[in-house]
Design a protein around this motif. Structure first.
Motif, PDB file in Angstrom:
ATOM      1  N   TRP A   1       7.374   0.803 -10.660  1.00 27.98           N
ATOM      2  CA  TRP A   1       6.143  -0.058 -11.464  1.00 27.98           C
ATOM      3  C   TRP A   1       6.299  -1.465 -11.487  1.00 27.98           C
ATOM      4  O   TRP A   1       6.078  -2.623 -10.579  1.00 27.98           O
ATOM      5  CB  TRP A   1       5.604   0.206 -12.428  1.00 27.98           C
TER       6      TRP A   1
ATOM      7  N   ARG B   1       0.753  -1.486   0.054  1.00 28.78           N
ATOM      8  CA  ARG B   1      -0.063  -0.088   0.018  1.00 28.78           C
ATOM      9  C   ARG B   1       0.688   1.441  -0.086  1.00 28.78           C
ATOM     10  O   ARG B   1       0.852   2.452  -0.607  1.00 28.78           O
ATOM     11  CB  ARG B   1      -0.417  -0.067   1.771  1.00 28.78           C
TER      12      ARG B   1
ATOM     13  N   ALA C   1      -0.966   0.194  -9.824  1.00 29.03           N
ATOM     14  CA  ALA C   1       0.746   0.775 -10.424  1.00 29.03           C
ATOM     15  C   ALA C   1       1.250   0.316 -12.225  1.00 29.03           C
ATOM     16  O   ALA C   1       1.442   1.249 -12.167  1.00 29.03           O
ATOM     17  CB  ALA C   1       1.306  -0.706  -9.611  1.00 29.03           C
TER      18      ALA C   1
ATOM     19  N   VAL D   1      -3.618  -3.865  -6.276  1.00 29.05           N
ATOM     20  CA  VAL D   1      -2.403  -2.378  -6.315  1.00 29.05           C
ATOM     21  C   VAL D   1      -1.622  -2.797  -7.692  1.00 29.05           C
ATOM     22  O   VAL D   1      -0.725  -1.776  -8.155  1.00 29.05           O
ATOM     23  CB  VAL D   1      -1.030  -3.595  -5.347  1.00 29.05           C
ATOM     24  N   THR D   2      -1.105  -4.326  -8.166  1.00 24.65           N
ATOM     25  CA  THR D   2      -1.141  -4.178  -9.366  1.00 24.65           C
ATOM     26  C   THR D   2      -1.313  -3.530 -10.143  1.00 24.65           C
ATOM     27  O   THR D   2      -0.843  -3.162 -11.582  1.00 24.65           O
ATOM     28  CB  THR D   2      -0.749  -6.056  -9.811  1.00 24.65           C
TER      29      THR D   2
ATOM     30  N   LEU E   1       7.056  -2.596  -7.563  1.00 24.47           N
ATOM     31  CA  LEU E   1       5.877  -3.228  -7.303  1.00 24.47           C
ATOM     32  C   LEU E   1       5.427  -5.105  -8.121  1.00 24.47           C
ATOM     33  O   LEU E   1       4.828  -5.179  -6.902  1.00 24.47           O
ATOM     34  CB  LEU E   1       4.410  -2.513  -7.237  1.00 24.47           C
TER      35      LEU E   1
ATOM     36  N   LEU F   1       2.915   1.955  -3.464  1.00 26.75           N
ATOM     37  CA  LEU F   1       2.048   1.836  -4.236  1.00 26.75           C
ATOM     38  C   LEU F   1       2.057   3.689  -4.377  1.00 26.75           C
ATOM     39  O   LEU F   1       1.374   4.681  -5.387  1.00 26.75           O
ATOM     40  CB  LEU F   1       0.638   1.569  -4.243  1.00 26.75           C
TER      41      LEU F   1
END
Length: 219
Positions: A57, A14, A89, A85-86, A60, A17
């Motif tokens: 990016w 989190r 990103a 999240v992916t 992550l 990101l």
């Protein structure tokens, strides 16, 4: 101990990101400023810093995959968070690319035989796109569905502005052929701002999914 480490890793995703989001916001803010001032030094800095956004990016994505492979989250909300999240990103990386594209066009435009002054509505469009990126990140931070829904109205306004600006830029170019190449640059900049707003709306959709486990389309 293992679950503590897992909770720490989830929290870290989190935070990282949001850090990436801050980098992208800064890039877009500077790109808009570079356009308003024709500041090629700032444009060059944006172009240089784009690699850092790409690195954030990739980092992550790799960490999310590693967490899924090694920790196997059993809570549905954690699985959704990893997926979101992916996805977010990826959206942020694209917004960073649009900021980079604006910076390259600014640098290119200053080498043209003539500069085209951005029509006044360009400023409103830039401010709106930037505000939408900020709102989408706030929505993620707070898991605020209402904030995410609010992006739809802003996106509509950005689309209206794109149509107005495209027509205005084309009319200016027709009136003065010397400005043809400058008009091409400006049209690309307008498109990059519109796409940035679209990507922010996509982030809003991911936030709604994260918070409610339902899929909605905002644009």
């Amino acid at each position: 101990m293992i679950r503590e480490r897992y909770a720490h890793q989830i929290a870290g995703l989190r935070e990282d990101l949001l850090r990436m989001g801050s980098m992208v916001e800064q890039a877009l803010l500077r790109a808009i400023y570079a356009l308003e001032t024709w500041d090629v030094a700032i444009a060059a800095q944006i172009i240089h810093d784009d690699a850092s956004i790409d690195d954030a990016w990739r980092n992550l994505e790799e960490r999310t995959i590693h967490l899924l492979a090694t920790q196997q989250p059993v809570v549905a909300s954690d699985l959704r968070l990893c997926a979101v999240v992916t996805a977010i990103a990826g959206e942020l990386e694209r917004i960073g690319d649009y900021a980079n594209s604006i910076a390259k066009r600014v640098r290119q435009a200053t080498r043209r035989p003539a500069l085209m002054t951005p029509p006044p509505q360009t400023q409103e469009m830039g401010r709106l796109a930037l505000q939408m990126v900020n709102t989408s990140l706030q929505a993620f931070l707070l898991q605020d569905v209402d904030l995410a829904h609010g992006l739809a109205a802003s996106d509509e306004r950005v689309d209206e502005l794109e149509d107005l600006l495209r027509a205005e830029v084309i009319a200016i170019a027709k009136g003065d052929p010397v400005l043809f190449e400058a008009a091409v640059d400006m049209l690309d900049i307008i498109h990059a701002l519109e796409r940035s707003a679209d990507r922010a709306t996509n982030i809003g959709e991911r936030v709604i999914y994260l918070a409610t486990n339902s899929v909605e389309t905002l644009n």
